[in-house]
Design a protein around this motif. Structure first.
Motif, PDB file in Angstrom:
ATOM      1  N   GLU A 129      20.345  -2.969  38.754  1.00 30.25           N
ATOM      2  CA  GLU A 129      20.421  -4.427  38.715  1.00 30.25           C
ATOM      3  C   GLU A 129      20.132  -4.990  40.103  1.00 30.25           C
ATOM      4  OE1 GLU A 129      23.659  -8.048  38.321  1.00 30.25           O
ATOM      5  OE2 GLU A 129      24.329  -5.966  38.311  1.00 30.25           O
ATOM      6  N   LEU A 130      19.121  -5.837  40.190  1.00 27.90           N
ATOM      7  CA  LEU A 130      18.777  -6.526  41.427  1.00 27.90           C
ATOM      8  C   LEU A 130      18.581  -8.008  41.120  1.00 27.90           C
ATOM      9  CD1 LEU A 130      16.155  -4.026  42.943  1.00 27.90           C
ATOM     10  CD2 LEU A 130      18.525  -4.347  43.673  1.00 27.90           C
ATOM     11  N   PRO A 131      18.780  -8.888  42.102  1.00 24.20           N
ATOM     12  CA  PRO A 131      18.670 -10.326  41.838  1.00 24.20           C
ATOM     13  C   PRO A 131      17.243 -10.784  41.567  1.00 24.20           C
ATOM     14  CG  PRO A 131      19.071  -9.916  44.168  1.00 24.20           C
ATOM     15  CD  PRO A 131      19.261  -8.605  43.460  1.00 24.20           C
ATOM     16  N   PHE A 132      16.230  -9.966  41.924  1.00 23.82           N
ATOM     17  CA  PHE A 132      14.844 -10.409  41.802  1.00 23.82           C
ATOM     18  C   PHE A 132      14.008  -9.497  40.929  1.00 23.82           C
ATOM     19  CE2 PHE A 132      15.627  -8.019  45.682  1.00 23.82           C
ATOM     20  CZ  PHE A 132      14.844  -6.906  45.477  1.00 23.82           C
ATOM     21  N   ILE A 144      17.665   4.477  31.992  1.00 25.08           N
ATOM     22  CA  ILE A 144      19.060   4.052  32.104  1.00 25.08           C
ATOM     23  C   ILE A 144      19.123   2.970  33.172  1.00 25.08           C
ATOM     24  CG2 ILE A 144      21.442   4.753  32.509  1.00 25.08           C
ATOM     25  CD1 ILE A 144      20.604   7.629  31.985  1.00 25.08           C
ATOM     26  N   GLU A 145      19.799   1.868  32.856  1.00 28.57           N
ATOM     27  CA  GLU A 145      19.987   0.783  33.818  1.00 28.57           C
ATOM     28  C   GLU A 145      21.389   0.877  34.415  1.00 28.57           C
ATOM     29  OE1 GLU A 145      17.862  -1.509  34.718  1.00 28.57           O
ATOM     30  OE2 GLU A 145      16.375  -1.774  33.137  1.00 28.57           O
ATOM     31  N   PHE A 146      21.472   0.882  35.753  1.00 30.64           N
ATOM     32  CA  PHE A 146      22.751   0.994  36.437  1.00 30.64           C
ATOM     33  C   PHE A 146      23.116  -0.318  37.118  1.00 30.64           C
ATOM     34  CE2 PHE A 146      21.249   5.351  36.143  1.00 30.64           C
ATOM     35  CZ  PHE A 146      22.383   6.030  35.735  1.00 30.64           C
ATOM     36  N   ARG A 147      24.416  -0.556  37.247  1.00 31.61           N
ATOM     37  CA  ARG A 147      24.910  -1.689  38.019  1.00 31.61           C
ATOM     38  C   ARG A 147      25.111  -1.300  39.476  1.00 31.61           C
ATOM     39  NH1 ARG A 147      27.891  -1.939  33.138  1.00 31.61           N
ATOM     40  NH2 ARG A 147      27.703  -3.930  32.017  1.00 31.61           N
ATOM     41  N   TYR A 148      25.550  -0.068  39.726  1.00 27.47           N
ATOM     42  CA  TYR A 148      25.982   0.329  41.062  1.00 27.47           C
ATOM     43  C   TYR A 148      25.043   1.369  41.661  1.00 27.47           C
ATOM     44  CZ  TYR A 148      30.218  -2.034  39.555  1.00 27.47           C
ATOM     45  OH  TYR A 148      31.095  -2.974  39.094  1.00 27.47           O
ATOM     46  N   PHE A 149      24.627   1.110  42.887  1.00 27.06           N
ATOM     47  CA  PHE A 149      23.690   1.994  43.558  1.00 27.06           C
ATOM     48  C   PHE A 149      24.235   3.411  43.695  1.00 27.06           C
ATOM     49  CE2 PHE A 149      21.097  -1.577  45.295  1.00 27.06           C
ATOM     50  CZ  PHE A 149      19.851  -1.024  45.083  1.00 27.06           C
TER      51      PHE A 149
END
Length: 253
Positions: A129-132, A144-149
């Motif tokens: 997840e990134l803001p841009f 797979i999409e992650f929230r945390y690096f």
């Protein structure tokens, strides 16, 4: 940035649009200490979400064949020579029997995923997840999409037997030096770290030798943790030989 990318965002397995778009990312809120202390009471709940991301990653990736993680710039265009090199690398790795793991985005990541898929291999993308940002590219078979690096980074390392870094920016440098640190401190063993694009990486290597080694910040032999080539076949050969050595060591009585 397209209008669509401003009006929607991936958040782990979720997609949010319009009024549901937050003003910050999960990582930003986790690391932010400004304002009231209410966040102290929220962190235990964040632990459960972090745990869920680890469970999802382990569950989805646990049965992968040997894999190689490929990093490089998301800003590389499809007509760039580096893109072509990433595509050839993904293809050669797949033909050698390796799954190809990338960050799942555009540019070099897309190129490596594309090469792997077109060669009939397993193409994996681990998004963030990134803001841009950016959605997973169209050549990812398992995404797979992650929230945390830090959860995502664990997956990059845990399921790979080598790293290949093509020309890239801060994200690529971050992963490169994390990989080197893990090898240097023996957190991972027999783990080749390969740089492709000798001209691009030349200045960094000169600084490592001329500043880090010269001032005693690293040992001279630490430089040998990095292998540089512009030859796709050589990069794959390095990984295959390292893999054989590791497997041979495991089988010794």
């Amino acid at each position: 940035m397209s209008k669509a990318s401003r009006e929607e965002r991936r958040q782990g397995p979720s997609l949010v649009r319009g009024k549901f778009l937050p003003d910050s990312t999960y990582d930003e809120r986790l690391l932010d200490r400004r304002g009231s202390t209410e966040w102290l009471h929220m962190d235990p709940w964040r632990v459960l979400r972090i745990q869920a991301e680890f469970v999802e990653g382990f569950g989805q990736l646990g049965e992968l064949p040997p894999a190689v993680t490929v990093f490089g710039s998301a800003r590389t265009h499809a007509d760039d020579a580096d893109y072509a090199m990433g595509e050839r690398l993904g293809q050669a790795l797949a033909e050698a029997g390796y799954a190809v793991i990338t960050g799942g985005g555009p540019g070099i990541m897309e190129a490596a995923n594309k090469g792997a898929r077109q060669a009939g291999g397993i193409s994996v993308g681990l998004g963030i997840e990134l803001p841009f940002e950016q959605k997973l590219n169209d050549y990812v078979d398992l995404g797979i999409e992650f929230r945390y690096f830090f959860v995502r980074k664990t997956m990059f390392v845990k399921y790979a037997c080598g790293f290949v870094a093509l020309p890239g920016g801060f994200g690529t440098l971050d992963e490169l030096f994390e990989a080197l640190t893990l090898v240097q401190t023996r957190k991972v063993t027999s783990f080749p770290v390969i740089l492709m694009g000798g001209e691009f990486w030349g200045g960094l290597l000169d600084w490592i030798r001329g500043t880090l080694v010269k001032t005693g910040k690293i040992s001279p032999e630490d430089v040998n943790l990095i292998q540089v080539t512009d030859d796709v076949d050589e990069a794959v050969r390095i990984i295959v030989e390292s893999d054989r050595e590791r497997n041979g060591a495991r089988q010794e009585p």
